[in-house]
Enzyme design. Structure first.
Site, mmCIF file in Angstrom:
data_model
loop_
_atom_site.group_PDB
_atom_site.id
_atom_site.type_symbol
_atom_site.label_atom_id
_atom_site.label_comp_id
_atom_site.label_asym_id
_atom_site.label_seq_id
_atom_site.Cartn_x
_atom_site.Cartn_y
_atom_site.Cartn_z
ATOM 1 N N VAL A 87 0.842 -1.211 0.000
ATOM 2 C CA VAL A 87 0.000 0.000 0.000
ATOM 3 C C VAL A 87 0.875 1.259 0.000
ATOM 4 O O VAL A 87 0.375 2.369 0.117
ATOM 5 C CB VAL A 87 -0.932 0.003 1.246
ATOM 6 C CG1 VAL A 87 -1.884 -1.192 1.198
ATOM 7 C CG2 VAL A 87 -0.135 -0.013 2.555
ATOM 8 N N HIS A 103 -4.687 -4.340 -2.038
ATOM 9 C CA HIS A 103 -4.983 -3.991 -0.640
ATOM 10 C C HIS A 103 -5.086 -2.493 -0.406
ATOM 11 O O HIS A 103 -4.995 -2.045 0.728
ATOM 12 C CB HIS A 103 -3.907 -4.594 0.284
ATOM 13 C CG HIS A 103 -3.911 -6.089 0.285
ATOM 14 N ND1 HIS A 103 -2.836 -6.834 0.694
ATOM 15 C CD2 HIS A 103 -4.854 -6.978 -0.105
ATOM 16 C CE1 HIS A 103 -3.116 -8.128 0.592
ATOM 17 N NE2 HIS A 103 -4.335 -8.233 0.086
ATOM 18 N N CYS A 132 -13.101 14.364 8.218
ATOM 19 C CA CYS A 132 -13.590 14.797 6.897
ATOM 20 C C CYS A 132 -14.238 16.171 7.055
ATOM 21 O O CYS A 132 -14.613 16.562 8.168
ATOM 22 C CB CYS A 132 -14.612 13.756 6.447
ATOM 23 S SG CYS A 132 -15.518 14.143 4.955
ATOM 24 N N GLY A 171 9.021 -11.214 -2.925
ATOM 25 C CA GLY A 171 9.024 -10.638 -1.585
ATOM 26 C C GLY A 171 7.709 -10.743 -0.861
ATOM 27 O O GLY A 171 7.271 -9.796 -0.212
ATOM 28 N N ASN A 197 12.787 -14.791 -2.863
ATOM 29 C CA ASN A 197 12.532 -14.528 -1.456
ATOM 30 C C ASN A 197 13.790 -14.846 -0.662
ATOM 31 O O ASN A 197 14.561 -15.712 -1.054
ATOM 32 C CB ASN A 197 11.350 -15.376 -0.965
ATOM 33 C CG ASN A 197 10.739 -14.793 0.297
ATOM 34 O OD1 ASN A 197 11.440 -14.596 1.286
ATOM 35 N ND2 ASN A 197 9.465 -14.472 0.261
HETATM 36 C C1 BV8 Z 1 -10.779 -11.381 2.452
HETATM 37 C C2 BV8 Z 1 -3.384 -3.921 3.978
HETATM 38 C C3 BV8 Z 1 -13.022 -12.090 2.126
HETATM 39 C C4 BV8 Z 1 -3.421 -3.119 5.196
HETATM 40 C C5 BV8 Z 1 -3.296 -6.311 4.415
HETATM 41 C C6 BV8 Z 1 -8.992 -17.688 2.496
HETATM 42 C C7 BV8 Z 1 -9.759 -16.950 1.608
HETATM 43 C C8 BV8 Z 1 -10.135 -15.645 1.927
HETATM 44 C C9 BV8 Z 1 -9.716 -15.060 3.138
HETATM 45 C C10 BV8 Z 1 -8.953 -15.797 4.003
HETATM 46 C C11 BV8 Z 1 -8.601 -17.098 3.701
HETATM 47 N N1 BV8 Z 1 -7.849 -17.564 4.725
HETATM 48 C C12 BV8 Z 1 -7.710 -16.599 5.665
HETATM 49 C C13 BV8 Z 1 -8.389 -15.521 5.271
HETATM 50 C C14 BV8 Z 1 -8.499 -14.277 6.027
HETATM 51 C C15 BV8 Z 1 -7.354 -13.311 5.710
HETATM 52 C C16 BV8 Z 1 -6.017 -13.968 5.642
HETATM 53 O O1 BV8 Z 1 -5.533 -14.289 4.559
HETATM 54 N N2 BV8 Z 1 -5.378 -14.124 6.807
HETATM 55 C C17 BV8 Z 1 -4.042 -14.688 6.851
HETATM 56 C C18 BV8 Z 1 -3.216 -13.937 7.908
HETATM 57 C C19 BV8 Z 1 -4.165 -16.168 7.167
HETATM 58 N N3 BV8 Z 1 -7.644 -12.602 4.481
HETATM 59 C C20 BV8 Z 1 -8.413 -11.507 4.548
HETATM 60 O O2 BV8 Z 1 -8.978 -11.141 5.573
HETATM 61 C C21 BV8 Z 1 -8.600 -10.716 3.274
HETATM 62 N N4 BV8 Z 1 -10.019 -10.487 3.084
HETATM 63 O O3 BV8 Z 1 -10.332 -12.399 2.032
HETATM 64 O O4 BV8 Z 1 -12.131 -11.012 2.359
HETATM 65 C C22 BV8 Z 1 -13.376 -12.598 3.492
HETATM 66 C C23 BV8 Z 1 -14.035 -11.747 4.356
HETATM 67 C C24 BV8 Z 1 -14.392 -12.226 5.635
HETATM 68 C C25 BV8 Z 1 -14.038 -13.537 6.025
HETATM 69 C C26 BV8 Z 1 -13.329 -14.369 5.134
HETATM 70 C C27 BV8 Z 1 -13.012 -13.893 3.867
HETATM 71 C C28 BV8 Z 1 -7.943 -9.353 3.378
HETATM 72 C C29 BV8 Z 1 -6.449 -9.491 3.376
HETATM 73 C C30 BV8 Z 1 -5.804 -8.096 3.264
HETATM 74 C C31 BV8 Z 1 -5.347 -7.642 4.611
HETATM 75 N N5 BV8 Z 1 -4.600 -6.388 4.472
HETATM 76 N N6 BV8 Z 1 -2.666 -5.145 4.255
HETATM 77 C C32 BV8 Z 1 -2.048 -2.582 5.536
HETATM 78 O O5 BV8 Z 1 -1.083 -2.726 4.765
HETATM 79 O O6 BV8 Z 1 -1.964 -2.005 6.619
HETATM 80 S S1 BV8 Z 1 -2.402 -7.723 4.480
HETATM 81 C C33 BV8 Z 1 -0.738 -7.475 4.671
HETATM 82 O O7 BV8 Z 1 -0.152 -8.776 4.450
HETATM 83 C C34 BV8 Z 1 -0.090 -6.562 3.648
HETATM 84 O O8 BV8 Z 1 -0.933 -6.162 2.588
HETATM 85 C C35 BV8 Z 1 0.981 -7.461 3.064
HETATM 86 O O9 BV8 Z 1 1.330 -7.078 1.821
HETATM 87 C C36 BV8 Z 1 0.272 -8.749 3.120
HETATM 88 C C37 BV8 Z 1 1.046 -9.978 2.840
HETATM 89 O O10 BV8 Z 1 2.228 -9.901 3.558
HETATM 90 P P1 BV8 Z 1 3.570 -9.861 2.684
HETATM 91 O O11 BV8 Z 1 3.472 -8.742 1.705
HETATM 92 O O12 BV8 Z 1 3.840 -11.205 2.147
HETATM 93 O O13 BV8 Z 1 4.608 -9.434 3.772
HETATM 94 P P2 BV8 Z 1 5.279 -10.370 4.870
HETATM 95 O O14 BV8 Z 1 5.915 -9.481 5.879
HETATM 96 O O15 BV8 Z 1 4.301 -11.411 5.310
HETATM 97 O O16 BV8 Z 1 6.423 -11.155 4.069
HETATM 98 C C38 BV8 Z 1 7.505 -10.455 3.488
HETATM 99 C C39 BV8 Z 1 8.277 -11.493 2.704
HETATM 100 O O17 BV8 Z 1 9.328 -10.850 2.020
HETATM 101 C C40 BV8 Z 1 8.904 -12.563 3.576
HETATM 102 O O18 BV8 Z 1 8.676 -13.825 2.984
HETATM 103 C C41 BV8 Z 1 10.398 -12.211 3.565
HETATM 104 O O19 BV8 Z 1 11.218 -13.378 3.599
HETATM 105 C C42 BV8 Z 1 10.540 -11.556 2.233
HETATM 106 N N7 BV8 Z 1 11.596 -10.549 2.110
HETATM 107 C C43 BV8 Z 1 11.944 -9.602 3.017
HETATM 108 N N8 BV8 Z 1 12.911 -8.823 2.479
HETATM 109 C C44 BV8 Z 1 13.140 -9.278 1.231
HETATM 110 C C45 BV8 Z 1 12.321 -10.390 0.991
HETATM 111 N N9 BV8 Z 1 12.332 -11.084 -0.156
HETATM 112 C C46 BV8 Z 1 13.195 -10.663 -1.108
HETATM 113 N N10 BV8 Z 1 13.999 -9.593 -0.967
HETATM 114 C C47 BV8 Z 1 14.013 -8.892 0.187
HETATM 115 N N11 BV8 Z 1 14.857 -7.840 0.313
HETATM 116 ZN ZN ZN Z 2 -17.294 12.813 5.201
#
Ligand code: BV8
Ligand code: ZN
Length: 227
Positions: A87, A103, A132, A171, A197
């Protein structure tokens, strides 16, 4: 060709990832703060977290990984899509235009009262929570856990994944759905799936190629080799 990016691509710009070291803020996990319930319970706390992130992102610059994706878009002229979970807006600042934001955008604010949505780049935000013109409380224009992703963006991302011949996964820990389903969709439709990654992820065993290292170092090398 298409790519799915996560917080890891912005790590080299100094933007903390969600689940890696430094991802915590005042010992809160993102899953504790990035939810409608947390915002309803304590809007000030959630806004302090977003204000802190906005202040970090405002000082961040796109890195070599972002620039490599902008180069890829210009080389592929109309045949490249960038799908991001991030984001922070760093892909836009690097020059990509064909971006699907799953997102939302930390520089957008939405009114919980009248629904108005606008760009706000004020850093720091004061007073919190921002209001607002209508007097309603503003929220960050991002998708929280438990919230639906923007339908148009998600549909577009599914269509891109189904058509891609090569799908780069850069990433991301591949744990957040439905974004994490995209590489498998691409795989099931015959795409070559390539992951970069620092560590193995949920996707690594599925990917045709899973490279260990920094996006900012490996992706430019791949582009140079691909000339
Ligand atoms: C939804 C925005 C329908 C806000 C974020 C199955 C189907 C549907 C939903 C679900 C499901 N199972 C579970 C769910 C629920 C949930 C979910 O997935 N939970 C997870 C934790 C299990 N999903 C949701 O709620 C989604 N909604 O599906 O709606 C619904 C509705 C109700 C009930 C059910 C379904 C909404 C998900 C969006 C949430 N919002 N962010 C903000 O940014 O503040 S999520 C957040 O995680 C960020 O957006 C982020 O981008 C995202 C993923 O994380 P990553 O980007 O992968 O970051 P992370 O730190 O995890 O990893 C970094 C990686 O980079 C690591 O692997 C690291 O090794 C690597 N790395 C680091 N440095 C480097 C590198 N690699 C290479 N080079 C480097 N230099
Ligand atoms: Zn308003």
């Amino acid at each position: 060709m298409a790519t799915l990016t996560g917080a890891g691509i912005s790590a080299e710009s100094g933007v903390p990832t969600f689940r890696g070291p430094g991802g915590l803020w005042r010992n809160f996990r993102p899953e504790d703060l990035a939810t409608p319930e947390a915002f309803a319970r304590n809007p000030n706390l959630v806004w302090e977290w977003y204000d802190w992130r906005r202040s970090l992102i405002a000082k961040a610059e796109p890195n070599a990984g972002h620039r490599a994706l902008a180069e890829l878009e210009s080389r592929k002229a109309g045949k490249f899509w960038l799908i991001t979970q991030n984001v922070d807006g760093l892909h836009d600042r690097a020059g990509n235009r064909r971006i699907v934001k799953l997102h939302g955008d930390i520089w957008t604010v939405c009114c919980v009262g009248c629904g108005a949505e606008k760009r706000n780049v004020q850093v720091p935000l004061a007073p919190l929570p921002p209001r607002c013109e209508c007097g309603g409380m503003l929220r960050p224009g991002v998708v929280w856990f438990g919230e639906m992703l923007p339908a148009k963006a998600l549909e577009q991302a599914y269509a891109i994944a189904q058509r891609a011949e090569v799908f780069l996964v850069l990433g991301t820990s591949s744990v957040v759905y439905p974004a994490a389903a995209l590489p498998r969709i691409a795989f099931d439709h015959g795409a070559r799936v390539i992951e970069i990654n620092l560590e193995p992820t949920e996707l690594s065993s599925l990917a045709h190629i899973s490279l260990r290292g920094k996006v900012g170092e490996l992706l430019p090398q791949i582009l140079t080799g691909a000339r």
